[in-house]
Design an enzyme around this catalytic site. Structure first.
Site, PDB file in Angstrom:
ATOM      1  N   CYS A   1       1.215  -1.082   0.156  1.00  0.00           N
ATOM      2  CA  CYS A   1      -0.302  -0.536   0.290  1.00  0.00           C
ATOM      3  C   CYS A   1       0.643   1.143   0.175  1.00  0.00           C
ATOM      4  O   CYS A   1       0.897   2.505  -0.397  1.00  0.00           O
ATOM      5  CB  CYS A   1      -0.827   0.630   1.086  1.00  0.00           C
ATOM      6  SG  CYS A   1      -2.329  -1.071   1.268  1.00  0.00           S
TER       7      CYS A   1
ATOM      8  N   ASP B   1      36.868  18.916  15.221  1.00  0.00           N
ATOM      9  CA  ASP B   1      37.598  20.412  14.982  1.00  0.00           C
ATOM     10  C   ASP B   1      37.966  20.440  16.629  1.00  0.00           C
ATOM     11  O   ASP B   1      38.054  19.683  17.430  1.00  0.00           O
ATOM     12  CB  ASP B   1      36.523  21.236  15.047  1.00  0.00           C
ATOM     13  CG  ASP B   1      37.045  22.628  14.746  1.00  0.00           C
ATOM     14  OD1 ASP B   1      38.214  23.282  14.399  1.00  0.00           O
ATOM     15  OD2 ASP B   1      36.119  23.580  15.694  1.00  0.00           O
TER      16      ASP B   1
END
Length: 722
Positions: free
Chosen positions: A18, A419
């Site tokens: 469906c 970082d």
């Protein structure tokens, strides 16, 4: 042209075929960029350029495919709960009626096998009981099958209605021709068992969205606002930006804002997962739905409604739960062709037994068993249920995952780039060492340096002032102050000429630094920034400043390495300083002296080596690198730009969140693979057994019904993730 998202509530979907059918129909529409249909939430999310499509056309396309649809205006949890409860109540009622009518039919089978004759074995009596089940309770399957076939597809309802109708009408044929072989109990019991499975499935599906319910339940209903000097409790919806709001101890903060009066400690665990209350005072930000623990304060509202942090989190989690992981595409493709193939197998089974063996009864029963066992319900639930629970669990732990795709990608990461500043380190320089020369005392060096630096805005200077304030040292005002870019500063304090800065500043002013050379070298090797201080033409002190490593960084990096990930650190610092910090946290891959604009290129280079790269950052200059990485992790204590560019946002500044996010992705993907395996296993193992006659249609009905329940239950196990 900007893309807009429209959400449709779709009714009538029963299985993966469906949702695949609706999705295919929407994606075929001219102008639609992407359509994603989720069987678990019964929603379709459609993206298209603004103004290019009328929303009613979207509804029409879904209805042509055989399903009902309406546009979701605003998410209403009460309405969703009401619809879910209505569905469960309807299923329960239907099940109990169906069970009451099917039980005598089921019992008749045993009496017949034992050779006992009674009214239960009478064909007309069985017809009387079976008919309401077949066409009253089973009407939903006929209706679903009709709509699906009318829309040009075939779904679970087609299989159930075909299988049960074959058993029912063949029984009627035997009844009228005087053959005492009835299969009414098979059709009735199949419908009853499938209903039982659907009831359990609906209850379990409701539990997968509990994370959203919890988040939405955190929002306070009222706010105590001061208007025209009067305090008044008003609904949260009526709060305006700029309103001053009073919050007393133990109360929830209604919206986001900035404190203008008073101080307190605020429990922000619902946002960050951090259990320790955070001290707040004037000019500090407060977040809506967090809890004020001790003091009373007033704050000015800066964000209301959909702009608050909580609303943004809820939206992120909603979007993620409605999204689709790439792994589900396989299931969607299979379910799209699955039903027609199953019907062909069932027909072939029937014809094979009838023509080759001349056995109509066996052929029919085996064909019915094939149709029933093959319903692809579990396939459609395998991925979305796990994604919903996984992303919800992430939100509870302060980890916001933007979509199922990012959750799946995180599972593949084998290299991660951090970082340095603000990510591995705190991003706030702190004074670590103070050296004094000649006649100067340590405290006097700190007093003079802080007095000179208090007019400076440089972060290193501010760290010296902060250190003096912590030690309660009384500061003086300099008579003169000159900042010398790239070198330091020159000032006059209490009649003395003071210089603070680097080697170049000292050399330019003929100050010998020979006495401090060894100390300077040692500091740089430790990753510290050294500031030289000259008073009246002589070196008088050295103050070392360092960006301190976060308490959890080393442990998090260690955990990632144990998981088999290559860990990199990227920074603009010089090689010596960068390596010193990397050594402290156990990183060997150091990328030093990288300019902010080149970070994305470095990430791309690592990707070009065939690695799946995660990038962790917090600043604006990290945003391009976060976007370049396969998965970008933004530290939520950083900037909004970084959070926007990232795929996963960590609400805490704690790197342990990266570890948790990757572990959660591994666990969720493992659950999805288990779900898909069991969904395929039920069908692929069950169909050959049914074809060969080793599977009774009633057992097939039970197995099919509980395959869906087992998949949803397996996904719910993710709730135990820690």
């Amino acid at each position: 042209m900007p893309l807009i998202k429209k959400v449709l509530l779709v009714e009538g979907m029963t299985c993966a075929a469906c949702s695949a059918r609706v999705e295919k129909a929407l994606n075929k529409m001219e102008g639609v960029v992407n359509a994603n249909v989720n069987l678990t939430t019964n929603k379709a999310v459609i993206e298209y350029p603004s103004g290019s499509i009328d929303e009613f056309d979207l509804v029409n396309v879904v209805e042509k495919a055989g399903y009902k649809a309406e546009v979701e205006v605003e998410r209403d949890l009460d309405r969703e709960k009401e619809l879910r409860e209505k569905e469960i109540k309807s299923l329960k009622t239907s099940f109990f009626i169906s069970a009451a009518l099917s039980l005598p039919l089921f019992s008749a089978m045993f009496f017949h096998m034992a050779g006992i004759d009674n009214i239960l074995g009478n064909g007309w009596f069985q017809l009387l009981l079976a008919t309401p089940v077949q066409f009253g309770i089973g009407y939903r399957y006929y209706k679903g099958a009709f709509n699906s076939l009318r829309g040009g597809g075939a779904n679970m309802d087609v299989l159930v209605s075909m299988g049960t109708s074959a058993a029912y009408f063949y029984s009627i044929f035997n009844l009228f021709t005087g053959v005492h072989e009835y299969y009414f109990e098979a059709s009735a019991v199949i419908i009853t068992l499938i209903l039982l499975g659907k009831t359990f499935e609906a209850i379990a599906k409701g539990k997968t969205s509990e994370a959203i319910k919890k988040l939405m339940g955190l929002q306070p209903k009222t706010a105590r606002v001061i208007r025209d000097g009067i305090e008044a409790d008003i609904p949260i919806e009526k709060v305006e930006i700029g309103d001053v709001i009073v919050v007393r101890p133990g109360e929830k903060i209604p919206v986001d804002g900035i404190i203008v009066e008073g101080n307190s400690a605020v429990d922000e665990s619902m946002i960050t997962g951090e259990s320790i209350p955070i001290d707040k005072t004037i000019d500090d930000e407060v977040i809506g739905a967090t809890i004020n623990k001790f003091g009373t304060f007033r704050f000015r509202a800066t964000k209301i409604g959909k702009d608050t942090v909580l609303s943004q989190i809820i939206k992120l989690v909603e979007d993620a739960q409605g999204s689709k992981a790439p792994v589900q595409r396989l299931a969607d493709k299979i379910s799209g062709v699955f039903v027609p193939v199953v019907v062909a197998i069932a027909v072939a089974t029937f014809l094979g037994f009838y023509f080759l063996k001349g056995n109509l009864n066996t052929g029919l029963i085996n064909a019915v068993a094939v149709l029933v066992i093959a319903c692809p319900c579990a396939l459609g639930l395998a991925t979305p249920t796990a994604i919903m629970v996984g992303t919800g669990k992430g939100a509870e732990n302060g980890i916001l995952i933007k979509s199922g795709e990012h959750l799946e990608r995180a599972h593949k990461i084998n290299a991660i780039v951090f970082d340095k500043t603000g990510t591995i380190t705190k991003g706030e320089p702190e004074v670590t060492d103070i050296y004094n020369f000649h006649q100067w005392e340590r405290d006097e060096i700190l007093r003079i340096a802080a007095s000179v630096e208090k007019t400076s805005e440089h972060p290193l200077g501010q760290s010296i002032v902060k250190k003096a304030e912590e030690e309660l040292i009384k500061l003086s005002d300099p008579e003169e102050f000159i900042a010398i870019p790239g070198k330091g500063l020159k000032a006059t304090l209490e009649g003395k000429v003071v210089l603070i800065g680097n080697r170049k500043l000292m050399t330019d002013n003929d100050i010998s630094i020979e006495d401090g050379e060894d100390i300077l070298l040692h500091m740089e090797e430790e990753g510290k920034t050294a500031m030289l201080m000259g008073i009246e033409g002589k070196i008088s002190g050295i103050i070392a400043v360092a960006d301190q490593i976060k308490d959890t960084s080393k442990k998090a990096i260690e955990d990632l390495q144990k998981m088999g990930l290559d860990v990199y650190m990227i920074t603009g610092d010089n090689e010596r300083t960068a390596r010193a910090i990397a050594k402290d946290v156990g990183i060997t891959n150091v990328l030093a002296e990288v300019l902010p604009e080149n970070k994305a290129e470095v990430v791309a280079k690592i990707k070009s080596e065939g690695k799946h790269v995660g990038m962790v950052g917090d600043g604006i200059n990290d945003a391009p690198a976060l976007a370049e990485a396969d998965v970008g992790f933004a530290i939520g204590t950083g900037t909004d730009v970084a959070m926007e560019a990232a795929d996963i946002t960590l609400m805490r500044g704690d790197l342990q969140g990266v570890v948790t996010a990757i572990r959660l992705s591994h666990r969720t993907m493992r659950t999805i693979i288990q779900n898909l395996f069991w969904a395929f296993f039920y069908n692929s193992i069950g169909i050959p057994f049914a074809v060969l006659g080793f599977l009774d249609p009633m057992i097939a009905g039970a197995a099919m019904a509980f395959s869906s329940v087992s998949v949803v239950s397996n996904s719910l196990r993710l709730k135990r993730f820690k």
